[in-house]
Design a protein around this motif. Structure first.
Motif, PDB file in Angstrom:
ATOM      1  N   ARG A 118       0.831  -1.195   0.000  1.00 23.74           N
ATOM      2  CA  ARG A 118       0.000   0.000   0.000  1.00 23.74           C
ATOM      3  C   ARG A 118       0.876   1.260   0.000  1.00 23.74           C
ATOM      4  O   ARG A 118       1.984   1.256   0.520  1.00 23.74           O
ATOM      5  N   THR A 121       1.936   6.509   4.116  1.00 24.47           N
ATOM      6  CA  THR A 121       1.726   7.871   4.588  1.00 24.47           C
ATOM      7  C   THR A 121       1.738   7.822   6.114  1.00 24.47           C
ATOM      8  O   THR A 121       2.205   6.847   6.698  1.00 24.47           O
ATOM      9  N   THR A 123      -0.173   7.608   9.841  1.00 26.08           N
ATOM     10  CA  THR A 123      -1.381   6.941  10.335  1.00 26.08           C
ATOM     11  C   THR A 123      -2.559   7.902  10.353  1.00 26.08           C
ATOM     12  O   THR A 123      -3.682   7.525   9.986  1.00 26.08           O
ATOM     13  N   ALA A 126      -3.893   8.260   6.854  1.00 29.12           N
ATOM     14  CA  ALA A 126      -4.533   7.025   6.404  1.00 29.12           C
ATOM     15  C   ALA A 126      -5.917   6.881   7.010  1.00 29.12           C
ATOM     16  O   ALA A 126      -6.879   6.493   6.325  1.00 29.12           O
ATOM     17  N   ARG A 130      -9.320   6.316   4.659  1.00 29.99           N
ATOM     18  CA  ARG A 130      -9.780   4.937   4.526  1.00 29.99           C
ATOM     19  C   ARG A 130     -11.295   4.856   4.652  1.00 29.99           C
ATOM     20  O   ARG A 130     -11.979   5.828   4.987  1.00 29.99           O
ATOM     21  N   SER A 158       1.869   4.481   8.130  1.00 34.17           N
ATOM     22  CA  SER A 158       0.577   3.810   7.958  1.00 34.17           C
ATOM     23  C   SER A 158       0.754   2.308   7.772  1.00 34.17           C
ATOM     24  O   SER A 158      -0.147   1.526   8.114  1.00 34.17           O
ATOM     25  N   ASP A 162      -1.204  -0.392   9.924  1.00 37.65           N
ATOM     26  CA  ASP A 162      -1.987  -1.478   9.319  1.00 37.65           C
ATOM     27  C   ASP A 162      -1.630  -2.825   9.944  1.00 37.65           C
ATOM     28  O   ASP A 162      -2.510  -3.648  10.231  1.00 37.65           O
TER      29      ASP A 162
END
Length: 416
Positions: A118, A121, A123, A126, A130, A158, A162
């Protein structure tokens, strides 16, 4: 060298392959930053270690069969003026929880390679872009990720967020029964007698010898530096020193439990503003808190209440009164009679992971010299143990050593 999670993990995998290992540790006990003090019969963690039941290394690392994890349920603050537990059911919140559950389910099933592919960037960015429900982001995901990443501003990569969020989606947030120090203590106890030498500080390191402050140099065929990032950079001058997230942990004794459930009470989404807010009104410095004696009765003497709280950021004046005021809001109860048992501040508690972040930083410095720790992977217990296993496997490959039973020297994935 170093008897934290990374060093003990590396030692286990090497010994399992038949390698003779000596672990030198400067402190008087194992654990590194993951230690538990006993004060007046209370078991008090020095750091803020939130584990996840889905961490693969908890099942892969020898010696942890007796580890018992106690799950926690994340929860937002109580409504203003209300005691926790007395709240109505908002149909919108029910719908948001269903949408969030579906989004987390998709995240849990996403392969690691796809996650790491992905665009990277921060958090914070993101979360804003999202498909998570906005109210769920504000009430749960932002404060939860701030606590799991120890990053109030959510400037972490990010990709790391994740991975951490996927771990949460696949398992439960948890703490070790008996305190965080139980985990490294179990690892050390499962090593052959005499493997760990406490109170011995490494002063220099090379591929064939480790200088110490007691007993002279230790000859070796390979050396693994398994310390915190600052000490590793001092011993291996070519390494890059990361920035750190400072953490303060405070332990209070309360006259009675403010709640009896196994909840991780989140402080809310205040980001970097947390330390600028006044003690009164909504808001305060606490990132998360729990009634530790309700989660784990072994952490407090019988019929006594322990509340453990975590503050993310630098140590400030009058922190404890501000924390106490914030806890009154979070639990919806009077905290004026709560007694501070201990407070521990660590300015280097967690290595920062801003983008771009390499979730698999090199652990092989050169032939015979290796480095591991949470600063080499993700800044979590999973990352620390995984980096130890990676370092051990590099030693095996360099020296042509066959892995032990149940282990493998194949190329390891970036994360698991």
């Amino acid at each position: 060298m170093g008897a934290g999670l990374a060093g003990l993990s590396a030692a286990h995998h090497l010994i399992n392959a038949g390698v003779t290992v000596t672990v030198v540790e400067a402190a008087s006990r194992v654990g590194g930053r993951m230690v538990t003090d006993t004060v007046e019969g209370f078991r008090l963690d020095r750091g803020s270690q939130l584990l996840c039941t889905s961490y693969p290394e908890l099942g892969r690392t020898p010696g942890l069969s007796a580890l018992r994890l106690l799950p926690l349920t994340p929860s937002g603050p109580a409504p203003a003026g209300a005691r926790r537990g007395h709240r109505g059911v908002d149909p919108r919140a029910v719908w948001d929880r269903a949408r969030l559950g579906a989004a987390l389910g998709r995240l849990a099933s996403t392969p690691t390679g796809r996650l790491l592919a992905r665009p990277e960037t921060t958090t914070a960015t993101a979360l804003a872009t999202r498909s998570f429900p906005p109210r769920a982001v504000d009430s749960l995901l932002r404060p939860l990720l701030a606590s799991l990443l120890h990053d109030p501003g959510l400037g972490s990569s990010s990709l790391c967020a994740d991975l951490v969020l996927r771990g949460y989606a696949k398992g439960r947030i948890a703490v070790p029964a008996g305190g965080a120090g139980v985990l490294p203590e179990l690892l050390a106890a499962a090593l052959p007698p005499g493997t760990v030498r406490l109170g011995v500080r490494a002063t220099s390191v090379a591929a064939n010898t480790v200088g110490t402050d007691r007993g002279g140099p230790i000859p070796c065929r390979a050396a693994v530096v398994a310390t915190g990032a600052r000490d590793a950079c001092a011993l291996l001058p070519g390494l890059r020193l990361p920035a750190f997230h400072p953490v303060t942990v405070l332990h209070h004794e309360a006259p009675e439990p403010p709640l009896r459930e196994s909840l991780l009470v989140l402080g809310g989404d205040r980001g970097e503003r947390a330390h600028a807010l006044p003690a009164g009104g909504r808001g305060g410095p606490v990132a998360h808190t729990m009634v530790a004696s309700a989660v784990d009765p072994s952490r407090a003497p019988a019929d006594r209440t322990l509340v453990t709280s975590t503050v993310l950021g630098p140590l400030t004046d009058q922190l404890e009164p501000r924390v106490r005021a914030h806890l009154a809001e979070l639990y919806g109860t009077d905290t004026s009679r709560w007694r501070l048992l201990a407070a521990h501040h660590d300015p280097d508690a967690v290595p920062a992971m801003p983008p771009p972040h390499d979730v698999r930083r090199r652990v092989r410095v050169l032939w015979g010299l290796y480095v591991c720790g949470d600063h080499r992977d993700t800044s979590t217990a999973q990352g620390a143990m995984f980096s130890g296993r990676r370092a051990a496997h590099h030693v095996m490959r360099d020296f042509g050593i066959r892995p032990g039973y149940g282990d493998t020297a194949r190329e390891l994935p970036a994360v698991a």
